[in-house]
Every structure is written in structure tokens, then in C-alpha cells.
Enzyme design. Structure first.
Site, PDB file in Angstrom:
ATOM      1  CE  LYS A 124       2.344  -2.522   7.582  1.00 34.88           C
ATOM      2  NZ  LYS A 124       2.805  -2.851   6.213  1.00 34.88           N
ATOM      3  CG  ASP A 164      -0.251  -3.964   5.229  1.00 36.43           C
ATOM      4  OD1 ASP A 164       0.752  -4.172   4.535  1.00 36.43           O
ATOM      5  OD2 ASP A 164      -0.684  -4.820   6.027  1.00 36.43           O
ATOM      6  CG  PHE A 236      -9.532 -12.848  -2.219  1.00 35.63           C
ATOM      7  CD1 PHE A 236      -9.421 -13.489  -1.005  1.00 35.63           C
ATOM      8  CD2 PHE A 236     -10.513 -11.872  -2.372  1.00 35.63           C
ATOM      9  CE1 PHE A 236     -10.276 -13.161   0.054  1.00 35.63           C
ATOM     10  CE2 PHE A 236     -11.370 -11.544  -1.327  1.00 35.63           C
ATOM     11  CZ  PHE A 236     -11.249 -12.187  -0.113  1.00 35.63           C
ATOM     12  N   GLY A 237      -6.426 -10.410  -2.376  1.00 30.98           N
ATOM     13  CA  GLY A 237      -6.488  -8.967  -2.144  1.00 30.98           C
ATOM     14  C   GLY A 237      -5.653  -8.186  -3.141  1.00 30.98           C
ATOM     15  CG  ASN A 238      -3.221  -3.916  -3.497  1.00 29.02           C
ATOM     16  OD1 ASN A 238      -2.012  -3.921  -3.301  1.00 29.02           O
ATOM     17  ND2 ASN A 238      -3.775  -3.132  -4.396  1.00 29.02           N
ATOM     18  CB  VAL A 239      -0.255  -8.341  -2.582  1.00 21.71           C
ATOM     19  CG1 VAL A 239       1.047  -8.959  -3.063  1.00 21.71           C
ATOM     20  CG2 VAL A 239       0.031  -7.135  -1.686  1.00 21.71           C
ATOM     21  CD1 TRP A 241      -6.692  -7.504  -9.781  1.00 23.99           C
ATOM     22  CD2 TRP A 241      -5.516  -5.758  -8.999  1.00 23.99           C
ATOM     23  NE1 TRP A 241      -6.846  -6.468 -10.665  1.00 23.99           N
ATOM     24  CE2 TRP A 241      -6.135  -5.384 -10.215  1.00 23.99           C
ATOM     25  CE3 TRP A 241      -4.728  -4.824  -8.332  1.00 23.99           C
ATOM     26  CZ2 TRP A 241      -5.974  -4.107 -10.764  1.00 23.99           C
ATOM     27  CZ3 TRP A 241      -4.577  -3.548  -8.871  1.00 23.99           C
ATOM     28  CH2 TRP A 241      -5.190  -3.207 -10.068  1.00 23.99           C
TER      29      TRP A 241
HETATM   30  P1  NDP Z   1      -5.716  -6.986   1.262  1.00 24.46           P
HETATM   31  O1  NDP Z   1      -6.504  -6.538   2.432  1.00 24.46           O
HETATM   32  O2  NDP Z   1      -6.009  -6.415  -0.070  1.00 24.46           O
HETATM   33  O3  NDP Z   1      -5.741  -8.576   1.134  1.00 24.46           O
HETATM   34  C1  NDP Z   1      -5.268  -9.406   2.166  1.00 24.46           C
HETATM   35  C2  NDP Z   1      -5.667 -10.846   1.910  1.00 24.46           C
HETATM   36  O4  NDP Z   1      -5.172 -11.715   2.941  1.00 24.46           O
HETATM   37  C3  NDP Z   1      -7.145 -11.020   1.927  1.00 24.46           C
HETATM   38  O5  NDP Z   1      -7.455 -12.086   1.090  1.00 24.46           O
HETATM   39  C4  NDP Z   1      -7.368 -11.319   3.423  1.00 24.46           C
HETATM   40  O6  NDP Z   1      -8.562 -11.873   3.784  1.00 24.46           O
HETATM   41  C5  NDP Z   1      -6.250 -12.265   3.691  1.00 24.46           C
HETATM   42  N1  NDP Z   1      -5.926 -12.260   5.129  1.00 24.46           N
HETATM   43  C6  NDP Z   1      -5.558 -11.211   5.901  1.00 24.46           C
HETATM   44  N2  NDP Z   1      -5.313 -11.575   7.154  1.00 24.46           N
HETATM   45  C7  NDP Z   1      -5.585 -12.892   7.218  1.00 24.46           C
HETATM   46  C8  NDP Z   1      -5.521 -13.844   8.258  1.00 24.46           C
HETATM   47  N3  NDP Z   1      -5.141 -13.519   9.500  1.00 24.46           N
HETATM   48  N4  NDP Z   1      -5.840 -15.111   7.922  1.00 24.46           N
HETATM   49  C9  NDP Z   1      -6.210 -15.463   6.660  1.00 24.46           C
HETATM   50  N5  NDP Z   1      -6.265 -14.583   5.645  1.00 24.46           N
HETATM   51  C10 NDP Z   1      -5.961 -13.335   5.914  1.00 24.46           C
HETATM   52  O7  NDP Z   1      -4.188  -6.720   1.666  1.00 24.46           O
HETATM   53  P2  NDP Z   1      -2.900  -6.667   0.742  1.00 24.46           P
HETATM   54  O8  NDP Z   1      -3.074  -7.490  -0.485  1.00 24.46           O
HETATM   55  O9  NDP Z   1      -2.515  -5.247   0.616  1.00 24.46           O
HETATM   56  O10 NDP Z   1      -1.819  -7.364   1.687  1.00 24.46           O
HETATM   57  C11 NDP Z   1      -1.475  -8.750   1.611  1.00 24.46           C
HETATM   58  C12 NDP Z   1      -0.100  -8.968   2.193  1.00 24.46           C
HETATM   59  O11 NDP Z   1       0.864  -8.239   1.433  1.00 24.46           O
HETATM   60  C13 NDP Z   1       0.094  -8.498   3.651  1.00 24.46           C
HETATM   61  O12 NDP Z   1       1.029  -9.344   4.283  1.00 24.46           O
HETATM   62  C14 NDP Z   1       0.715  -7.117   3.474  1.00 24.46           C
HETATM   63  O13 NDP Z   1       1.446  -6.739   4.602  1.00 24.46           O
HETATM   64  C15 NDP Z   1       1.622  -7.379   2.277  1.00 24.46           C
HETATM   65  N6  NDP Z   1       2.049  -6.221   1.523  1.00 24.46           N
HETATM   66  C16 NDP Z   1       1.153  -5.287   1.057  1.00 24.46           C
HETATM   67  C17 NDP Z   1       1.595  -4.212   0.326  1.00 24.46           C
HETATM   68  C18 NDP Z   1       0.672  -3.186  -0.228  1.00 24.46           C
HETATM   69  O14 NDP Z   1       1.158  -2.220  -0.804  1.00 24.46           O
HETATM   70  N7  NDP Z   1      -0.629  -3.345  -0.121  1.00 24.46           N
HETATM   71  C19 NDP Z   1       3.025  -4.013   0.073  1.00 24.46           C
HETATM   72  C20 NDP Z   1       3.866  -5.077   0.538  1.00 24.46           C
HETATM   73  C21 NDP Z   1       3.378  -6.114   1.239  1.00 24.46           C
HETATM   74  P3  NDP Z   1      -9.375 -11.080   4.953  1.00 24.46           P
HETATM   75  O15 NDP Z   1     -10.403 -10.331   4.202  1.00 24.46           O
HETATM   76  O16 NDP Z   1      -9.842 -12.125   5.852  1.00 24.46           O
HETATM   77  O17 NDP Z   1      -8.461 -10.146   5.665  1.00 24.46           O
HETATM   78  O1  2IT Z   2       4.263  -3.696   3.561  1.00 24.21           O
HETATM   79  C1  2IT Z   2       4.415  -2.751   2.761  1.00 24.21           C
HETATM   80  O2  2IT Z   2       5.498  -2.532   2.201  1.00 24.21           O
HETATM   81  C2  2IT Z   2       3.260  -1.881   2.484  1.00 24.21           C
HETATM   82  N1  2IT Z   2       2.175  -2.147   2.994  1.00 24.21           N
HETATM   83  C3  2IT Z   2       3.421  -0.658   1.621  1.00 24.21           C
HETATM   84  C4  2IT Z   2       3.940   0.497   2.432  1.00 24.21           C
HETATM   85  C5  2IT Z   2       3.965   1.821   1.711  1.00 24.21           C
HETATM   86  O3  2IT Z   2       4.329   2.798   2.395  1.00 24.21           O
HETATM   87  O4  2IT Z   2       3.647   1.912   0.527  1.00 24.21           O
END
Ligand code: NDP
Ligand code: 2IT
Length: 445
Positions: A124, A164, A236-239, A241
Site C-alpha cells: 500500500k 484508493d 459516495f466515492g468509487n466503491v 458508485w
Molecule cells: P474515494 O476517494 O472514491 O471515496 C472515498 C469516500 O470516503 C469519499 O466519500 C470520502 O470523502 C470518504 N472518506 C474518506 N476518508 C474519510 C474520512 N476520514 N472521514 C469521512 N469520510 C471519509 O475512495 P474509494 O471509494 O476508492 O475508497 C473507499 C474505501 O474503499 C476505502 O476504505 C478504500 O480503501 C476501499 N477500497 C477501495 C478500492 C478501490 O479499488 N478503489 C478497493 C477496495 C477497497 P472525502 O472526500 O472526505 O475523502
Molecule cells: O484496497 C484495495 O484493495 C485497493 N485499493 C485496490 C488495490 C489494487 O491494487 O487494485
């Protein structure tokens, strides 16, 4: 005793690394029995080695903002374990990033990647850079500086970062561009790439789709159909959605979203394309709030509150670590939640997880439930190596197969070790055995 001793030693060495200690404790609790029964683990110091990252890289990231002022952030890459393959895991850009968070995520990633069945080690990285309110030029400047150091440590067969929190296709583009320029090689060194320059179809949706495939299998073990089920999600981020998109396709009804500003409740469900696509708009706006969803679609907004008090059949936290605590878990329990699946990494606190497990609520830990993202990254790596692109249907079918396999492996392993129905133990035992057996095969390294 051996397990407790290693854990105590680790806690006394790194008392400030709270998130890391929590994730190690959870794995160690699950594997205590098998360790005590297998003397080789102790003889070869598997536990001591498995909690020590193979390499920690920490570096200065200087860049200029739009006013010409110099800014400095800290960059990290934790190359945790490469017993099963090259280091693999995402990059997080968020103001809360520190070494403890990086270590816990890299440790979790090692076991998650083991569950996928694909040849990937665990890593990571990221930075305490806060993308909130930054211009495109500032994001590019930061990404280029970050890669100007990172490039010497990574490679398509060495370490393959991805996205991430705060890192999506745009950031991967700037990072990839800089890597290519410095190394003069076009190789699959990052995943989550744009579709025109080596990316894979379905990767943007993959984590969310994967969580839903996993949750659906959990429901099937109870003979319950996902159709028509009410779902509460956070983030409301990537995951978030990808999760909403797949659930709407399966005719389940997501009724909440949340951000740092509060949560929205849409009782009719986030089911049509306009609403689902609005999530992308909110993310791009960089405003960090979900209130605008409530304004646009005339639903209720609860400032400063979390969504877990809303009655639901499934709860899928998709934002960040420690966002669902014991009080939230009690609310969900009271409202008779059937399945809780972690879309984010470690979003449920330890006592919340205990409550679910003690009350026989079907609970899926992130390392199993959200493995769809990295699995699709693995599929992107395969396509890059073969220099071909698979169709959307082909990638999605492979992703679904991987998620069903992970589910069945966790289920069968839990059963085999006398913990029937417990996905935490199932995932930890299955993944630990795979990583530690490989470490044993590779000798004392
Ligand atoms: P995004 O940046 O797309 O979205 C993250 C969301 O969480 C946003 O709404 C963000 O708001 C909120 N957030 C982040 N940190 C905080 C905090 N400290 N307090 C309150 N809200 C917070 O990220 P992802 O959707 O990619 O990731 C979401 C989760 O999924 C994470 O835990 C990540 O590790 C996990 N994940 C992601 C993967 C991927 O491929 N993307 C794969 C597997 C797991 P803000 O704008 O404030 O940050
Ligand atoms: O937490 C996770 O599994 C991710 N952010 C995805 C990692 C990746 O290499 O696709």
C-alpha cells in the site's frame, strides 16, 4: 502462548500504530488454534516475519501550488509481503494518511490478495496530500513529484500500485505519464489505467460489483433473494458508485449515501441512471459533500449524521476505516439487518464486528468482500502481459467467478475449522495458510 507473545511484542514496539495493531490482532485471533497445533510456524518464526514489512519506503514530495508557493508532503510505499507475487495494492491521497494507516492497509492487502487466487503480494502507499479543492494543475504537479521518487522502487514485475481514496483514473494517468517518461518503458506498472492506454474494462466498477456479488452469495446461503432488498451504504466515492450500480441492476434498493457532511435518505431508492451518475458528478466537483444530492432530488439530508439508523436488510459501508462503531452496530441489529459487508477497508470497529459475530449476523470482512477491485487489477495485469483486451462481459464473468470462489473458500474454511458461518475466521485462516505456506517454501528470507 506463541501468538499472544508475538502480539504483545508488536504492540510494545509500535504502541502508536493503532490501526496496524488492530488488523494484526484480528488475524491472529482467528489463527491461534492452527498456530498452536503446527510447531513449524513457531520454529520458522512465521508470525514474527509476517508482521514485519519487507520494505518501508518513505519520501519527501515537494511541489508547487497555483500561487507558485512550494508545498511539501510525505509519500509512502509499504512493500509488505511478496511471497505470492509482486507487491500489489493501492495508493491513498488523504490528509489522514500516516505510517500506521499505510501498514495496516498493506498488511490487510497481503491477505486480501491471497484470497483472490491470483499471483499478487501485498503493498500500500500514498501521501498525506489532501486533494480537496486542488486544481487539476496542482494534482498533476503533485503526482509528477510523487512518481519522481516512487518510480525507482516499482515495476510491472516488482510492485504495481493502483488507486484508493483520492486516487482515480485522472491521478493514475499523471502518475503513469511520469513513470513512462522517466523509465522510457510503456509497461503495466499501474492498474486502474484509462481504457485507451492499457486499462481494463470494469476496473472502475469492480470493487463495488465485487461486494455485491459477495453479499449476494451470503444471502443465497440463507435462501434469500437480493431482489427488492433495502440497502444502506456510506460514502459516495468509487466503491459506493459501483455498489449502487450493481444493486440497482439486481433490483435491490439503495436508500442512503454519506459524506463528511452527513447522509441523505432517498426512500424510493438510488435506482435510475440519473441518480447513479450524479455520484460521479459529486466526486468530480471535489466538494466533499452529499447535501447537493438531497437538494437536487428533493430528499432528506441529515447533517453530521451517519446512515446506520435507517432500517435496512443489508448494510455496506464504503467510505473509510472506523466509520461504523458499536452504537451504529446496535442500531443495525435493532432494525434486523441480515447482512453486513465491508466495501471499505476496516470500516467497522472491533467491537462492532464482535457484536455482529456474536449475534450471528452474516458479516463479511473487507479483505474478502472488497477484493473485487484488486482482482480486476490482477485481470488488468494479465491483459497487459498478453497485450490484449478482454470484452466487458469477459472481465465481468471472471470477476464474478473470483468473488464466488472467495465466498465459497471462506465459507468452507470456516466450516472445516469449526467456525461455521464466520466469514472473518474463514477469510483469515484461508489467507494466512496460503501466505505462510508460501513463506515456508521460500526459506528464511
Ligand atoms: P474515494 O476517494 O472514491 O471515496 C472515498 C469516500 O470516503 C469519499 O466519500 C470520502 O470523502 C470518504 N472518506 C474518506 N476518508 C474519510 C474520512 N476520514 N472521514 C469521512 N469520510 C471519509 O475512495 P474509494 O471509494 O476508492 O475508497 C473507499 C474505501 O474503499 C476505502 O476504505 C478504500 O480503501 C476501499 N477500497 C477501495 C478500492 C478501490 O479499488 N478503489 C478497493 C477496495 C477497497 P472525502 O472526500 O472526505 O475523502
Ligand atoms: O484496497 C484495495 O484493495 C485497493 N485499493 C485496490 C488495490 C489494487 O491494487 O487494485
Amino acid at each position: 502462548m506463541y501468538v499472544k507473545n508475538v502480539l504483545n511484542e508488536l504492540s510494545s514496539r509500535y504502541p502508536w500504530e493503532k490501526e496496524f495493531i488492530v488488523s494484526v490482532t484480528e488475524v491472529f485471533e482467528s489463527i491461534e488454534d492452527i498456530i498452536e497445533r503446527g510447531p513449524a510456524y513457531k520454529k520458522y518464526k512465521i508470525l514474527e516475519r509476517i508482521v514485519e514489512p519487507e520494505r518501508i519506503i518513505s519520501f519527501r514530495v515537494p511541489w508547487r501550488d497555483d500561487r507558485g508557493e512550494v508545498q511539501v508532503n510525505t509519500g509512502y510505499r509499504i512493500e509488505f509481503n511478496s511471497a505470492l507475487g509482486p507487491y500489489k495494492g493501492g495508493l491513498r491521497f488523504h490528509s489522514s494518511v500516516n505510517q500506521s494507516i499505510m501498514k495496516f492497509l498493506a498488511f490487510e492487502q497481503t491477505f486480501k490478495n491471497a484470497l483472490t487466487g491470483l499471483p499478487m503480494g501485498g503493498a500500500k502507499g500514498g501521501s498525506n496530500f489532501n486533494p480537496r479543492g486542488k486544481s487539476d494543475a496542482e494534482i498533476m504537479s503533485f503526482c509528477q513529484s510523487f512518481m519522481s521518487e516512487l518510480f525507482r522502487h516499482i515495476g510491472a514485475n516488482t510492485d504495481i500500485p493502483a488507486g484508493d481514496i483520492g486516487v482515480g483514473t485522472r491521478e493514475i494517468g499523471y502518475l503513469f505519464g511520469q513513470y513512462k517518461r522517466l523509465k522510457n518503458t510503456f509497461e503495466g506498472v499501474l492498474t486502474g489505467k484509462g481504457i485507451n492506454w492499457g486499462g481494463s474494462l470494469v476496473r472502475p466498477e469492480a470493487t463495488g460489483y465485487g461486494v455485491v456479488y459477495f453479499a449476494n452469495e451470503m444471502l443465497k446461503t440463507k435462501g434469500i433473494d437480493i431482489k427488492g432488498k433495502i440497502v444502506a451504504i456510506s460514502g459516495f466515492g468509487n466503491v459506493a458508485w459501483g455498489t449502487v450500480k450493481k444493486l440497482s441492476e439486481l433490483s435491490a434498493r439503495v436508500v442512503t449515501l454519506s459524506g463528511p457532511d452527513g447522509f441523505i435518505h432517498d426512500p424510493e431508492g438510488i435506482t435510475d441512471e440519473e441518480k447513479i451518475n450524479y455520484l460521479l458528478e459529486m466526486r468530480i466537483s471535489g466538494k466533499d459533500e452529499v447535501k447537493s444530492y438531497a437538494d437536487k432530488f428533493k430528499v432528506k439530508f441529515y447533517p453530521g449524521k451517519k446512515p446506520w439508523g435507517i432500517k435496512c436488510d443489508l448494510a455496506i459501508p464504503c467510505a473509510t476505516q472506523n466509520e461504523l462503531d458499536i452504537n451504529d452496530a446496535n442500531e443495525l441489529l435493532k432494525n434486523k439487518v441480515i447482512v453486513v459487508a465491508e466495501g471499505a477497508n476496516l470500516p467497522c470497529t472491533q467491537d462492532a464486528v464482535k457484536l455482529f459475530r456474536n449475534n450471528k449476523i452474516s458479516f463479511a470482512p473487507g479483505k474478502a468482500a472488497n477484493a473485487g477491485g484488486v482482482s480486476c487489477s490482477g485481470l488488468e495485469m494479465s491483459q497487459n502481459s498478453m497485450r490484449i483486451s478482454w470484452s466487458r462481459a469477459e472481465v465481468d464473468a471472471r470477476l464474478q467467478e473470483i468473488m464466488i470462489n472467495i465466498h465459497n473458500d471462506c465459507w468452507a474454511t470456516a466450516h472445516e475449522f469449526g467456525k461455521a458461518g464466520d466469514y472473518v475466521d474463514g477469510a483469515n485462516i484461508k489467507a494466512f495458510k496460503k501466505v505462510s505456506d508460501a513463506m515456508m517454501d521460500l526459506g528464511i528470507v
